[in-house]
Design a protein around this motif. Structure first.
Motif, mmCIF file in Angstrom:
data_model
loop_
_atom_site.group_PDB
_atom_site.id
_atom_site.type_symbol
_atom_site.label_atom_id
_atom_site.label_comp_id
_atom_site.label_asym_id
_atom_site.label_seq_id
_atom_site.Cartn_x
_atom_site.Cartn_y
_atom_site.Cartn_z
ATOM 1 N N ASN A 183 -78.721 -63.321 17.144
ATOM 2 C CA ASN A 183 -78.417 -63.408 15.808
ATOM 3 C C ASN A 183 -77.271 -62.560 15.433
ATOM 4 O O ASN A 183 -76.204 -62.738 14.792
ATOM 5 C CB ASN A 183 -79.293 -63.052 14.676
ATOM 6 C CG ASN A 183 -80.444 -64.155 14.393
ATOM 7 O OD1 ASN A 183 -80.471 -65.422 14.697
ATOM 8 N ND2 ASN A 183 -81.592 -63.759 14.049
ATOM 9 N N ILE A 184 -76.999 -61.418 16.444
ATOM 10 C CA ILE A 184 -75.990 -60.851 16.328
ATOM 11 C C ILE A 184 -74.627 -61.452 16.709
ATOM 12 O O ILE A 184 -74.425 -62.057 17.794
ATOM 13 C CB ILE A 184 -76.163 -59.466 17.004
ATOM 14 C CG1 ILE A 184 -77.103 -58.555 16.495
ATOM 15 C CG2 ILE A 184 -74.920 -58.343 16.857
ATOM 16 C CD1 ILE A 184 -77.690 -57.425 17.162
ATOM 17 N N ASP A 185 -73.242 -61.080 16.173
ATOM 18 C CA ASP A 185 -72.212 -61.849 16.523
ATOM 19 C C ASP A 185 -71.707 -60.515 17.405
ATOM 20 O O ASP A 185 -71.039 -59.806 16.974
ATOM 21 C CB ASP A 185 -71.362 -61.883 15.396
ATOM 22 C CG ASP A 185 -69.970 -62.489 15.702
ATOM 23 O OD1 ASP A 185 -69.688 -63.110 16.726
ATOM 24 O OD2 ASP A 185 -68.876 -62.456 14.852
ATOM 25 N N TRP A 186 -71.593 -60.503 18.622
ATOM 26 C CA TRP A 186 -71.293 -59.639 19.458
ATOM 27 C C TRP A 186 -69.847 -59.437 19.669
ATOM 28 O O TRP A 186 -69.216 -60.692 19.665
ATOM 29 C CB TRP A 186 -72.031 -59.753 20.754
ATOM 30 C CG TRP A 186 -73.403 -59.484 21.016
ATOM 31 C CD1 TRP A 186 -74.587 -60.550 20.833
ATOM 32 C CD2 TRP A 186 -74.088 -58.301 20.843
ATOM 33 N NE1 TRP A 186 -75.909 -60.072 20.914
ATOM 34 C CE2 TRP A 186 -75.745 -58.573 20.855
ATOM 35 C CE3 TRP A 186 -73.853 -57.049 20.666
ATOM 36 C CZ2 TRP A 186 -76.692 -57.575 20.754
ATOM 37 C CZ3 TRP A 186 -74.807 -56.024 20.663
ATOM 38 C CH2 TRP A 186 -76.212 -56.252 20.709
ATOM 39 N N GLU A 187 -69.411 -58.348 19.631
ATOM 40 C CA GLU A 187 -67.856 -58.157 19.617
ATOM 41 C C GLU A 187 -67.271 -58.344 21.222
ATOM 42 O O GLU A 187 -66.016 -58.385 21.255
ATOM 43 C CB GLU A 187 -67.569 -56.617 19.264
ATOM 44 C CG GLU A 187 -67.880 -56.569 17.913
ATOM 45 C CD GLU A 187 -67.771 -55.081 17.154
ATOM 46 O OE1 GLU A 187 -67.238 -54.353 18.001
ATOM 47 O OE2 GLU A 187 -67.944 -55.118 15.924
ATOM 48 N N THR A 188 -68.115 -58.466 22.082
ATOM 49 C CA THR A 188 -67.851 -58.790 23.602
ATOM 50 C C THR A 188 -68.219 -59.870 24.111
ATOM 51 O O THR A 188 -69.650 -59.733 23.647
ATOM 52 C CB THR A 188 -67.713 -57.567 24.397
ATOM 53 O OG1 THR A 188 -68.795 -56.723 24.513
ATOM 54 C CG2 THR A 188 -66.654 -56.262 23.897
ATOM 55 N N GLU A 189 -68.097 -60.476 25.110
ATOM 56 C CA GLU A 189 -68.619 -61.552 25.734
ATOM 57 C C GLU A 189 -69.548 -60.945 26.637
ATOM 58 O O GLU A 189 -70.652 -61.326 27.061
ATOM 59 C CB GLU A 189 -67.403 -62.527 26.414
ATOM 60 C CG GLU A 189 -66.838 -63.439 25.499
ATOM 61 C CD GLU A 189 -65.706 -64.291 26.351
ATOM 62 O OE1 GLU A 189 -66.013 -64.448 27.626
ATOM 63 O OE2 GLU A 189 -64.928 -64.821 25.628
ATOM 64 N N ALA A 190 -69.245 -59.716 27.221
ATOM 65 C CA ALA A 190 -70.043 -59.173 28.437
ATOM 66 C C ALA A 190 -71.207 -58.658 27.455
ATOM 67 O O ALA A 190 -72.283 -58.741 28.096
ATOM 68 C CB ALA A 190 -69.295 -57.865 28.690
ATOM 69 N N ALA A 191 -71.437 -58.049 26.357
ATOM 70 C CA ALA A 191 -72.836 -57.931 25.691
ATOM 71 C C ALA A 191 -73.469 -59.167 25.283
ATOM 72 O O ALA A 191 -74.534 -58.906 25.854
ATOM 73 C CB ALA A 191 -72.434 -57.105 24.399
ATOM 74 N N ALA A 192 -72.893 -60.198 25.210
ATOM 75 C CA ALA A 192 -73.739 -61.359 24.791
ATOM 76 C C ALA A 192 -74.328 -61.943 26.287
ATOM 77 O O ALA A 192 -75.501 -62.412 26.369
ATOM 78 C CB ALA A 192 -72.801 -62.486 24.264
#
Length: 323
Positions: A183-192
């Motif tokens: 649900n979180i809009d992660w600020e980096t693609e790496a985190a997602a």
């Protein structure tokens, strides 16, 4: 009175069965025993495969063996010492003989066992469920693919059903936790990308979730472990996850003399700075797009920008020698 001979395979099966029985008991004191026994049973299955691959004398179970001349003037391979193989040797011999096993899942199970043995945490039963859920897939892989045995017939209907039900229960809880993170809009693609490797830094459980399921902002996310109940800082969770997600790429980069995908963030000191994205996945630090050496104009890494006063490593070193 006859002598009862317990084979290696029978010992493996019985050890797994005892571990599952321990898990089913409503007794917290038996939880660690459950993980120990299932882990030990899996190791015995691995040894059984090597025993079956051995010519005729179980030689592949020996930690060391050497060629020796025999009475006929021929060369035979004989065990040296009485030590049997450990996990590292099993991995090497499986690779040599082309035996496939999900070692990442095996290592995760072993990691949980080690933490449970050396530290006390709340939520031991939940961590045990994860370890046994990981073990299920390894047990099935060993029995079906490596040993050509039927899991239900080998372990018994009660044990096999309990393993399946435990895995279903754990997967349902894991799915709920992952949905909260997604649900979180992660600020980096790496985190997602690393979500599947999120785990609690305290107890290593994968049951990490948001305290507020409705939150969508990364900087407002409060992470909590469903297994031990401890809150977890985002930085350490990401750093640990990145080590798993990008570990292979990092190894290749270091071996080939290239730049690893993840480095230390100069702001928060976590291993969470994403080179390709030019920013830290855990904090607000971002490398300016025009960051360049004030002397030669070459692009700067995050470390150079932050630590060398906008100079590349070469000119920072040169300047330090002139001082």
């Amino acid at each position: 009175m006859g002598v009862i001979i317990v084979t290696l395979f029978a010992n493996a099966v019985e050890t797994i069965q005892i571990g599952v029985e321990d898990l089913l008991r409503n007794d917290e004191r038996r939880v660690l025993s459950a993980v120990r026994n299932v882990h030990a049973g899996v190791l015995l299955l691995c040894k059984e495969k090597l025993r079956r691959l051995s010519p005729d004398d179980e030689i592949l179970l020996a930690q060391r063996f050497e060629p020796q001349p025999n009475d006929k003037g021929e060369v035979s391979i004989e065990a040296v010492g009485r030590n049997t193989i450990g996990v590292d040797d099993i991995k090497k011999r499986f690779k040599a003989f082309g035996v496939s096993l999900d070692w990442k899942r095996f290592d995760a199970m072993a990691d949980i066992r080690n933490h449970m043995e050396h530290s006390y945490y709340k939520g031991s039963r939940e961590r045990a469920r994860q370890a046994v859920a990981d073990a299920l897939l390894i047990i099935r892989q060993m029995l079906v693919e490596a040993l050509q045995e039927d899991p239900r017939a080998t372990l018994g209907s009660k044990c096999w059903t309990a393993l399946l039900e435990n895995a279903d229960l754990f997967e349902a809880e894991l799915k709920t936790c992952r949905a909260m993170l997604e649900n979180i809009d992660w600020e980096t693609e790496a985190a997602a990308r690393a979500l599947s490797d999120f785990a609690c830094p305290s107890c290593r459980s994968a049951l990490i979730r948001q305290r507020d399921p409705a939150n969508t902002m990364q900087q407002r996310a409060v992470l909590i472990c469903s297994a031990c109940g401890e809150e977890a800082e985002l930085g350490p969770v990401l750093s640990q996850a990145f080590d798993e997600t990008f570990g292979g790429e990092t190894h290749i980069a270091v071996k080939d003399g290239g730049e690893p995908p993840i480095s230390t963030c100069p702001e928060c000191s976590e291993e969470t700075f994403v080179i390709e994205e030019g920013r830290c996945a855990a904090c607000d630090f971002a490398l300016p797009e025009d960051a360049a050496c004030a002397v030669c104009g070459s692009g700067l890494s995050a470390e150079e920008y932050y630590e060398h006063n906008a100079l590349c490593s070469y000119h920072a070193h040169t300047a330090s020698k002139d001082d």
